[in-house]
Design a protein around this motif. Structure first.
Motif, short mmCIF file in Angstrom:
data_model
loop_
_atom_site.label_atom_id
_atom_site.label_comp_id
_atom_site.label_asym_id
_atom_site.label_seq_id
_atom_site.Cartn_x
_atom_site.Cartn_y
_atom_site.Cartn_z
N SER A 219 -2.05 3.30 10.48
CA SER A 219 -0.70 3.88 10.58
C SER A 219 -0.07 3.72 11.95
O SER A 219 0.87 4.44 12.28
N ARG A 220 -0.57 2.79 12.74
CA ARG A 220 -0.02 2.62 14.08
C ARG A 220 1.47 2.29 14.09
O ARG A 220 2.22 2.81 14.92
N PRO A 221 1.98 1.44 13.18
CA PRO A 221 3.43 1.15 13.22
C PRO A 221 4.28 2.40 13.00
O PRO A 221 5.22 2.65 13.76
N GLY B 121 4.15 4.83 15.86
CA GLY B 121 5.02 4.41 16.96
C GLY B 121 6.46 4.81 16.73
O GLY B 121 7.16 5.27 17.65
N VAL B 122 6.93 4.67 15.49
CA VAL B 122 8.30 5.06 15.16
C VAL B 122 8.50 6.56 15.34
O VAL B 122 9.46 7.01 15.96
N ARG C 20 11.04 -3.92 18.03
CA ARG C 20 10.33 -4.57 16.92
C ARG C 20 9.40 -3.61 16.22
O ARG C 20 9.26 -3.63 15.00
N ASN C 21 8.76 -2.74 17.00
CA ASN C 21 7.87 -1.76 16.39
C ASN C 21 8.66 -0.77 15.54
O ASN C 21 8.16 -0.31 14.49
N ALA D 107 9.48 -2.59 12.29
CA ALA D 107 8.25 -2.82 11.53
C ALA D 107 7.72 -1.52 10.93
O ALA D 107 7.27 -1.48 9.78
N GLY D 108 7.81 -0.44 11.68
CA GLY D 108 7.32 0.84 11.19
C GLY D 108 8.17 1.40 10.07
O GLY D 108 7.67 2.01 9.13
N ALA E 11 7.32 -0.84 6.96
CA ALA E 11 5.92 -1.12 6.62
C ALA E 11 5.48 -0.43 5.33
O ALA E 11 4.72 -0.98 4.55
#
Length: 295
Positions: free
Chosen positions: A214-216, A219-220, A282-283, A286-287, A290
């Protein structure tokens, strides 16, 4: 050879009209003008704020305004930093934002994990009530929150002028819980079953399986949590007057400072959030996407 377009595909301009003489040129002109206008609308205020600190007070209020400073100087920035004590304001804001982020991640991740994977009784009702709370205007919650922090129920503690008065109201964020739950729903249950067979309990599964995947989205949620506290003005103004944040410190000095110095201070206060977005844009995208599709 160009690829055929399926009959069910919908586009802004039909391929037939786009391939007509002059159609592609008109399309590019309209697209270019739209991008230019959008860029000016969004970047214009930032550019004016960034260059305003390099101008003198007389040049700043000149009509028509100058796009480029005639005699650029960094005096307004150094004066704003010294007069506002922006070093202390920055430290205060970092403490408030960092603590709020840590508590928000702990509680929002736990809530989303339980709603998504543990499936408690009336979980959908609880989620619906949490989402319904997003419909309440933030201004309508100021007075109840203020009365609560003046005399915290059960333990009867006054939280005014303490970091807890900023941290506690940000712990439960319905939007972040929804984002996290949506992402957790996309994680296959087979991974959790495999972890359970290996002897992992719910907490161990969350730590070793769910969070690494769940890193993306984490980050969001982190960026949203930091920016929310960083840009807040009203709540810190009335609850931590002795330990001001950047927004409060800069805005309360607006009447006693030259315009160019004030604008320089506003720009300095905006740099951390602008840099955060530019580095992690970008993160963010992507988050947000995702967990939209299941593979």
């Amino acid at each position: 050879m160009s690829k055929p377009v399926h009959s069910g595909t919908r586009t802004l301009i039909s391929p037939v009209r786009l391939n007509q003489p002059g159609g592609r040129r008109i399309y590019r002109i309209v697209l270019g003008l739209t991008l230019v206008v959008s860029t000016v609308v969004f970047i214009g205020p930032l550019y004016w704020m960034a260059t305003g600190g390099f101008k003198s007070s007389q040049e700043l209020v000149r009509t028509p305004p100058t796009l480029v400073p005639e005699h650029p100087s960094t005096h307004a920035f150094t004066e704003a930093w010294d007069r506002l004590g922006m070093g202390q304001l920055l430290l205060n804001t970092l403490v408030y934002a960092g603590g709020a982020l840590l508590l928000q991640l702990i509680f929002c991740v736990a809530a989303a994990y339980s709603l998504s994977k543990l499936r408690p009784i009336f979980g959908n009702v609880i989620l619906g009530m949490m989402l319904a709370s997003m419909m309440i205007p933030a201004a309508a919650l100021v007075i109840p929150q203020y009365l609560t922090v003046l005399d915290l129920p059960l333990i009867h503690v006054n939280l005014m002028n303490t970091p807890w008065v900023i941290w506690l109201p940000t712990v439960a964020n319905a939007f972040n819980v929804f984002l996290l739950k949506r992402f957790f729903d996309s994680i296959p249950n087979e991974l959790l079953d495999a972890a359970s067979i290996d002897g992992a309990g719910p907490l161990r599964t969350l730590w070793s399986v769910i969070l690494p995947l769940s890193r993306p989205i984490l980050g969001v949620v982190s960026i949203f949590g930091l920016v929310a506290v960083w840009k807040d003005f009203l709540w810190p103004l009335i609850t931590v007057p002795e330990h001001e944040t950047l927004n409060v410190g800069v805005n309360t000095a607006a009447t006693s400072m030259p315009q160019n110095t004030l604008i320089a201070g506003l720009f300095l206060a905006s740099i951390p959030t602008i840099a955060l977005f530019l580095v992690f844009q970008r993160n963010i995208m992507a988050g947000l996407t995702a967990g939209s599709l299941k593979g």
